[in-house]
Design an enzyme around this catalytic site. Sequence first.
Site, PDB file in Angstrom:
ATOM      1  N   ALA A 132       0.793  -1.078  -0.019  1.00 13.45           N
ATOM      2  CA  ALA A 132      -0.052  -0.012   0.242  1.00 13.45           C
ATOM      3  C   ALA A 132       0.985   1.103   0.132  1.00 13.45           C
ATOM      4  O   ALA A 132       1.962   1.091   0.188  1.00 13.45           O
ATOM      5  CB  ALA A 132      -0.987  -0.065   1.085  1.00 13.45           C
TER       6      ALA A 132
ATOM      7  N   GLN B 210       1.230   3.626   2.039  1.00 12.25           N
ATOM      8  CA  GLN B 210       1.716   3.672   3.399  1.00 12.25           C
ATOM      9  C   GLN B 210       2.222   2.476   4.004  1.00 12.25           C
ATOM     10  O   GLN B 210       2.392   2.459   5.202  1.00 12.25           O
ATOM     11  CB  GLN B 210       0.546   4.252   4.325  1.00 12.25           C
ATOM     12  CG  GLN B 210       0.446   5.768   4.378  1.00 12.25           C
ATOM     13  CD  GLN B 210       1.538   6.659   4.384  1.00 12.25           C
ATOM     14  OE1 GLN B 210       2.434   6.265   5.173  1.00 12.25           O
ATOM     15  NE2 GLN B 210       1.759   7.638   3.753  1.00 12.25           N
ATOM     16  N   SER B 211       2.580   1.882   3.189  1.00 12.01           N
ATOM     17  CA  SER B 211       3.516   0.472   3.515  1.00 12.01           C
ATOM     18  C   SER B 211       4.543   0.707   4.306  1.00 12.01           C
ATOM     19  O   SER B 211       5.604   1.353   4.274  1.00 12.01           O
ATOM     20  CB  SER B 211       3.787  -0.448   2.207  1.00 12.01           C
ATOM     21  OG  SER B 211       4.551  -1.525   2.828  1.00 12.01           O
ATOM     22  N   ASN B 212       4.582   0.062   5.618  1.00  9.20           N
ATOM     23  CA  ASN B 212       5.870  -0.020   6.595  1.00  9.20           C
ATOM     24  C   ASN B 212       6.755  -0.883   5.803  1.00  9.20           C
ATOM     25  O   ASN B 212       8.118  -0.748   5.994  1.00  9.20           O
ATOM     26  CB  ASN B 212       5.514  -0.455   7.862  1.00  9.20           C
ATOM     27  CG  ASN B 212       4.564   0.324   8.549  1.00  9.20           C
ATOM     28  OD1 ASN B 212       4.495   1.707   8.480  1.00  9.20           O
ATOM     29  ND2 ASN B 212       3.331  -0.204   8.730  1.00  9.20           N
TER      30      ASN B 212
ATOM     31  N   CYS C 299       7.231  -1.642   2.640  1.00  8.72           N
ATOM     32  CA  CYS C 299       7.832  -0.712   1.763  1.00  8.72           C
ATOM     33  C   CYS C 299       9.129   0.103   2.024  1.00  8.72           C
ATOM     34  O   CYS C 299      10.233  -0.011   1.594  1.00  8.72           O
ATOM     35  CB  CYS C 299       7.195  -0.118   0.721  1.00  8.72           C
ATOM     36  SG  CYS C 299       6.107  -1.485  -0.205  1.00  8.72           S
TER      37      CYS C 299
END
Length: 328
Positions: free
Chosen positions: A73, A75-77, A79
């Site tokens: 997403a 806001q992926s942590n 990534c």
Amino acid sequence: MNNKALPKKELGFFPTPLVELYRLSEALGGPRILMKRDDQTGLALGGNKTRKLEFLVGDALDQGCDTLITGGAAQSNHCRQTAAAAAASGLPCHLVLGGTAPDNLDGNLLLDYLLGANIHWSGEFRKGETIPEVAGQLKQEGFKPYIIPYGGSNATGAAGFVYAVAELKAQLNEMRIEVSHVFFASSSGGTQAGLVLGARMFNQLFVPIGIGIEKGEVGEDSLEVQVMNIANTTAKRLKIDTQFSLKDITVRNDYIGEGYGIVGELEREAIRLTAQTEGILLDPVYTGRAMGGLIDMIRRSEISRSDTVLFWHTGGVPALFPYAAELI
Ligand SMILES: *Cc1c(COP(=O)(O)O)cnc(C)c1O
């Protein structure tokens, strides 16, 4: 144990602290509550993906790959930590993110840019479905990309959480504490698979309880089946002779509410209560929801006062800022 050590790239600060939450426990009139602070793994604001990335990046380097690709997403942590791991390893990073380029950079997405990641927007897909196209393009350009799956959840990534149990065991022994349940947010399944396998490998009797974060997609295996499969493939990869069935996997899907990333009163209350009793920040998408689930189970006496529970803080705090409007 006759497992051959997997290649590993050190990326974080371990062991992460293990602390007791006296004031939260008192506020709930509940059991002893410990917290494992994987929000403090140290890699560009931390989180649970750091443990997985130590083995995933180790494998990428071992295979001679020269570029990392993953997806998630906006806001992926996962990534954001992958972008940091790539930078720390001298590798370019490509992130395939759901949605379209927003006008403002905030939270994890801001950090992705600062960490130098190349961002590809994938519209309706937020689980890296279009990674193969990006990988194909990079190969044509002469790169040797290493694909890290959604959430870093495969046998290589989950190995990080197998060894996390050995780390926890040493801390519990030193504190002379036994825990009855370990609670955590469960989403792509690698964290839970590693904890389940690690508990068996290192003779820990606690029950790992994953709080489900998202509704499964139609036609997709249930999270329980995904966790079981990852646990079994991780056991094979580590050459551990054991097998898991569905009865070994506990996922509570009662707290998903309106779905992935949609904050409700459950998350708001859990975030506020933990912040105001302990000075510890949870995140809106994962740990806020998982703590909300634990608080509810304590209030409904599913967890008894004589239990000792551990909450695994898996990180995610940078996402608080883009969620500001939903949190107050
Ligand atoms: C990814 C993530 C999880 C879930 O871990 P999985 O291994 O994907 O199940 C939980 N909390 C945070 C903060 C995360 O970023």
